[in-house]
Scaffold this active site. Sequence first.
Site, PDB file in Angstrom:
ATOM      1  N   ASP A  10       1.708  10.422   3.863  1.00 47.12           N
ATOM      2  CA  ASP A  10       2.345  11.216   4.896  1.00 47.12           C
ATOM      3  C   ASP A  10       1.325  12.130   5.550  1.00 47.12           C
ATOM      4  O   ASP A  10       1.091  13.248   5.110  1.00 47.12           O
ATOM      5  CB  ASP A  10       3.463  12.035   4.243  1.00 47.12           C
ATOM      6  CG  ASP A  10       4.531  12.389   5.243  1.00 47.12           C
ATOM      7  OD1 ASP A  10       4.482  11.856   6.370  1.00 47.12           O
ATOM      8  OD2 ASP A  10       5.402  13.196   4.908  1.00 47.12           O
TER       9      ASP A  10
ATOM     10  N   LYS B 150       2.288   4.656   1.507  1.00 47.46           N
ATOM     11  CA  LYS B 150       2.421   5.173   2.872  1.00 47.46           C
ATOM     12  C   LYS B 150       2.200   6.674   2.789  1.00 47.46           C
ATOM     13  O   LYS B 150       3.084   7.442   2.408  1.00 47.46           O
ATOM     14  CB  LYS B 150       3.813   4.863   3.418  1.00 47.46           C
ATOM     15  CG  LYS B 150       3.991   5.252   4.879  1.00 47.46           C
ATOM     16  CD  LYS B 150       5.284   4.683   5.427  1.00 47.46           C
ATOM     17  CE  LYS B 150       5.390   4.821   6.930  1.00 47.46           C
ATOM     18  NZ  LYS B 150       5.348   6.189   7.405  1.00 47.46           N
TER      19      LYS B 150
ATOM     20  N   GLU C 274       0.849  -1.205   0.000  1.00 47.34           N
ATOM     21  CA  GLU C 274       0.000   0.000   0.000  1.00 47.34           C
ATOM     22  C   GLU C 274       0.878   1.245   0.000  1.00 47.34           C
ATOM     23  O   GLU C 274       2.018   1.189   0.434  1.00 47.34           O
ATOM     24  CB  GLU C 274      -0.833   0.049   1.297  1.00 47.34           C
ATOM     25  CG  GLU C 274      -1.717  -1.139   1.514  1.00 47.34           C
ATOM     26  CD  GLU C 274      -2.273  -1.168   2.942  1.00 47.34           C
ATOM     27  OE1 GLU C 274      -2.092  -0.202   3.700  1.00 47.34           O
ATOM     28  OE2 GLU C 274      -2.879  -2.186   3.276  1.00 47.34           O
TER      29      GLU C 274
ATOM     30  N   CYS D  60      21.711  46.671 -18.665  1.00 44.29           N
ATOM     31  CA  CYS D  60      22.477  45.760 -17.816  1.00 44.29           C
ATOM     32  C   CYS D  60      22.737  44.462 -18.587  1.00 44.29           C
ATOM     33  O   CYS D  60      21.805  43.846 -19.112  1.00 44.29           O
ATOM     34  CB  CYS D  60      21.662  45.475 -16.561  1.00 44.29           C
ATOM     35  SG  CYS D  60      22.267  44.125 -15.561  1.00 44.29           S
TER      36      CYS D  60
ATOM     37  N   TYR E 130      -6.537   2.293   6.468  1.00 47.26           N
ATOM     38  CA  TYR E 130      -5.593   1.273   6.024  1.00 47.26           C
ATOM     39  C   TYR E 130      -5.568   0.035   6.908  1.00 47.26           C
ATOM     40  O   TYR E 130      -4.791  -0.870   6.678  1.00 47.26           O
ATOM     41  CB  TYR E 130      -4.177   1.838   5.880  1.00 47.26           C
ATOM     42  CG  TYR E 130      -3.619   2.523   7.118  1.00 47.26           C
ATOM     43  CD1 TYR E 130      -3.394   1.820   8.299  1.00 47.26           C
ATOM     44  CD2 TYR E 130      -3.303   3.881   7.087  1.00 47.26           C
ATOM     45  CE1 TYR E 130      -2.886   2.445   9.416  1.00 47.26           C
ATOM     46  CE2 TYR E 130      -2.776   4.514   8.207  1.00 47.26           C
ATOM     47  CZ  TYR E 130      -2.575   3.782   9.366  1.00 47.26           C
ATOM     48  OH  TYR E 130      -2.075   4.404  10.472  1.00 47.26           O
TER      49      TYR E 130
ATOM     50  N   LYS F 260      10.831   3.003   2.968  1.00 49.81           N
ATOM     51  CA  LYS F 260      10.870   4.462   2.909  1.00 49.81           C
ATOM     52  C   LYS F 260      11.642   4.885   1.668  1.00 49.81           C
ATOM     53  O   LYS F 260      12.743   4.415   1.433  1.00 49.81           O
ATOM     54  CB  LYS F 260      11.582   5.019   4.157  1.00 49.81           C
ATOM     55  CG  LYS F 260      10.785   4.819   5.432  1.00 49.81           C
ATOM     56  CD  LYS F 260       9.573   5.725   5.515  1.00 49.81           C
ATOM     57  CE  LYS F 260       9.894   7.082   6.048  1.00 49.81           C
ATOM     58  NZ  LYS F 260       9.893   7.205   7.485  1.00 49.81           N
TER      59      LYS F 260
ATOM     60  N   CYS G  12      25.756  45.090 -12.984  1.00 44.99           N
ATOM     61  CA  CYS G  12      26.150  46.344 -13.625  1.00 44.99           C
ATOM     62  C   CYS G  12      26.319  47.490 -12.645  1.00 44.99           C
ATOM     63  O   CYS G  12      26.760  48.568 -13.030  1.00 44.99           O
ATOM     64  CB  CYS G  12      25.136  46.714 -14.704  1.00 44.99           C
ATOM     65  SG  CYS G  12      23.573  47.261 -14.019  1.00 44.99           S
TER      66      CYS G  12
ATOM     67  N   CYS H 227      22.896  46.718  -8.435  1.00 40.22           N
ATOM     68  CA  CYS H 227      22.832  45.509  -9.241  1.00 40.22           C
ATOM     69  C   CYS H 227      24.188  44.794  -9.225  1.00 40.22           C
ATOM     70  O   CYS H 227      25.211  45.406  -9.519  1.00 40.22           O
ATOM     71  CB  CYS H 227      22.459  45.861 -10.679  1.00 40.22           C
ATOM     72  SG  CYS H 227      22.612  44.460 -11.799  1.00 40.22           S
TER      73      CYS H 227
ATOM     74  N   CYS I 222      16.721  45.833 -11.022  1.00 37.83           N
ATOM     75  CA  CYS I 222      17.881  46.597 -11.464  1.00 37.83           C
ATOM     76  C   CYS I 222      17.330  47.664 -12.395  1.00 37.83           C
ATOM     77  O   CYS I 222      16.552  47.367 -13.300  1.00 37.83           O
ATOM     78  CB  CYS I 222      18.862  45.695 -12.212  1.00 37.83           C
ATOM     79  SG  CYS I 222      20.003  46.600 -13.266  1.00 37.83           S
TER      80      CYS I 222
HETATM   81  S1  IVH Z   1      -0.079   0.358   8.898  1.00 36.65           S
HETATM   82  C1  IVH Z   1       0.638  -2.137  12.153  1.00 36.65           C
HETATM   83  N1  IVH Z   1      -0.503   1.388   6.552  1.00 36.65           N
HETATM   84  O1  IVH Z   1       2.795   5.106   8.942  1.00 36.65           O
HETATM   85  C2  IVH Z   1       0.330  -1.234  11.088  1.00 36.65           C
HETATM   86  N2  IVH Z   1       0.471   2.768   8.228  1.00 36.65           N
HETATM   87  O2  IVH Z   1       5.252   4.360  10.404  1.00 36.65           O
HETATM   88  C3  IVH Z   1       0.520   0.162  11.463  1.00 36.65           C
HETATM   89  N3  IVH Z   1       0.912   5.054   7.511  1.00 36.65           N
HETATM   90  O3  IVH Z   1       1.552   5.346  12.200  1.00 36.65           O
HETATM   91  C4  IVH Z   1       0.386   1.094  10.404  1.00 36.65           C
HETATM   92  N4  IVH Z   1       0.147   4.823   5.462  1.00 36.65           N
HETATM   93  O4  IVH Z   1       0.573   6.858  10.395  1.00 36.65           O
HETATM   94  C5  IVH Z   1      -0.030   1.604   7.794  1.00 36.65           C
HETATM   95  N5  IVH Z   1      -0.954   2.186   4.414  1.00 36.65           N
HETATM   96  C6  IVH Z   1      -0.494   2.393   5.659  1.00 36.65           C
HETATM   97  C7  IVH Z   1       0.006   3.644   6.080  1.00 36.65           C
HETATM   98  C8  IVH Z   1       0.493   3.787   7.377  1.00 36.65           C
HETATM   99  C9  IVH Z   1       0.687   5.659   6.340  1.00 36.65           C
HETATM  100  C10 IVH Z   1       1.554   5.681   8.682  1.00 36.65           C
HETATM  101  C11 IVH Z   1       0.770   5.563   9.947  1.00 36.65           C
HETATM  102  C12 IVH Z   1       1.671   4.847  10.912  1.00 36.65           C
HETATM  103  C13 IVH Z   1       3.008   5.101  10.340  1.00 36.65           C
HETATM  104  C14 IVH Z   1       3.956   4.016  10.717  1.00 36.65           C
END
Ligand code: IVH
Length: 686
Positions: free
Chosen positions: A122, A120, A118, A441, A232, A324, A421, A418, A436
């Site tokens: 932010d 991740k 999935e 220039c 998620y 990551k 020039c 400037c 300027c």
């Molecule tokens: S699963 C045991 N799935 O990442 C599972 N986390 O570093 C726990 N996060 O605190 C999290 N997308 O805030 C999971 N598809 C995703 C996620 C996700 C973002 C974040 C979440 C978690 C942090 C962990």
Amino acid sequence: MSGAGDGEAVQRRIEELRRKIERGSYEYFILDNPTMSDAEWDAALRELRALEEAHPELVTPDSPTQRVGATPSEGFATVQHPQQMLSLANVFDEAGLREWGERVYRLAGRRDVEFVVEPKIDGLAIALTYRDGRFTLGATRGDGVTGEDVTRNLRTVRAIPLRLHDADPPAPPVLEARGEVYLRKSGFEALNARRAEAGEPLYANPRNAAAGSLRQLDPQITASRPLAFFAYQLGYYELPAGARPPDTHWERLEWLRALGFPVTRDAARCATLDEVWDRCRWWQEHREALDFEIDGAVIKVNAIGVQEELGQVIREPRWAVAFKFPAVQGTTRLNAIEINVGRTGTLNPLARLEPVEIGGVTVSRATLHNEDEIRRLELKLGDWVVVERRGDVIPKIVKAIEERRDGTERDFVWPTECPTCGARVERVPGEAMSYCTNASCPAQLKERIAHFASRGAMDIEGLGGERVAQLVDEGLVADVADLYRLDRDRLIALERFAEKSADNLLAGIEASKTRPLARLLFGLGIRHVGERNARLLAERYAGLGEICAASQDELAGIAGIGPIVAESIVDFCGEERNRALIAKLASVGVAPRGEVRVAAADGPLAGKTFVLTGRLEGLTRGEATARLQALGATVTGTVTKKTDYVVVGEDAGSKAERATALKRPALTEAEFLALLTEAEGDAERP
Ligand code: IVH
């Protein structure tokens, strides 16, 4: 007598408190990194309130006491999570991922383990509890055991269902969904734009903005923020006797979706670690194109039974891991701030950095926009800075790391002259940019010529930035008209020029003489005259001479032009130097004419609809379209019964067939040109 002295002391104290409170709010809401205790902040606000009550004449509208949402409340109640909210171990590359996978295989005692990958996102982890299908509690993750009750704020997030939908199996008596609250990039930009307008500090990134928005004490403020959510994970649940939730993560996600949650998008099931790695890379490649920030991918074992066998270590499950992406932020030293001069004379600061690798790319420069940005960041030369890189855009400085200052840093002084020039620098009141003031220039000149030669303007092939710099430095061109007087022999004598490249360049320059007026106008780089305004002007006037003869009122009266643009044009034409340049251009054969149009709405082809298809020999589609539009015609892409004429060029395809089928009149190129010329003749007759 003593009253005056007291008054000053009170005023000073009030100022001190306001600054302290603002700093506290900023750290708390925006940086998400408070250095002040809540009690200290509350005490400061209480003292400020008391002082302002005693001295109402000292209350100002920008005092924190006047700001909605800054009113202290008890903050948020704490919530015990029914089941710990785990975090994830990280891996940073393929080797780390395979190592994790092999351990899963080993501990599970088999290799036919399926994974779900999935994005991740932010944002901020939250847990949503539903009792009998109704949203009753929303909590932040906190330390994983205890979070904050932000139910009232979460109720304002439209992506969060307040009631669960009917699904199979139906919503149980208690269900907890876990997921991420986040801001889309577009929402983030809009929010920051609003804040900039209101003079409020900007959020550094969508994550901070989401965190700040969620932890507002006033839910109305949260409501005004475009927060989004995706689920998620299925968290805690209580089911009726005998019932069981789905026994794979994948099916649980589908169940959550059926219950009305937005669920993590584009999740994929993968049978092998090769597939998992492919999917991780896929996310990395797609990351820039998404409207939300992701900082990696999450890989989870699909079968809940296997998850349970694997268990967890401290706060991290063994059955999931985060891949990551290589950091897009890095820290490095700010070595210098260089000022480049743009074509309109703008002073553009550029940070010179100690080279640092960020996300696989070596970064040594960052944009700084203008003087105010340098001030906002409170940058000093020699500072350690946090640098962020996104996609192909030039990196930017996020902040200076004040803690790492050692006293050797120097203040940066914005130039008053400037750097190229030496002419005086001027800052137009109400604008963020400094200019300027010397139109000759050399830095400006190079940029102006490069702009003149660029694609949207005169489109001179073979004349890029480096070539322009060379020609200017060698003294061969001092303005754009000089391009048309370049001498072949002198070019060939230059470094990096051969006969062929010289001929090509000269041919490119020659070809540009026929560009239409609008392109020339745009190419001249008159302030506020971009491509659109240039087109509007070219539709009204036969040539540069006519434009310069027009009064400011007349120009401002053109639909879409307006007073600022009009003033800028009059200023440009009012300068002797520019009038001389226009004359010089004409003398070297650059004086496009004959495009004059009447106002389109009442042109001789007003109300007629044209479709162009196939290749025309004598003119491009763009030119044909422009000429038709100027005569009041509409040009569309599809042949319908409403089409008046279909212009059929070489290699015309299905549109020509459709024209025949719908019995729409088809014009050959010659017929079309005859019609155009005739209509243009009509348009020019009074
Ligand atoms: S699963 C045991 N799935 O990442 C599972 N986390 O570093 C726990 N996060 O605190 C999290 N997308 O805030 C999971 N598809 C995703 C996620 C996700 C973002 C974040 C979440 C978690 C942090 C962990």
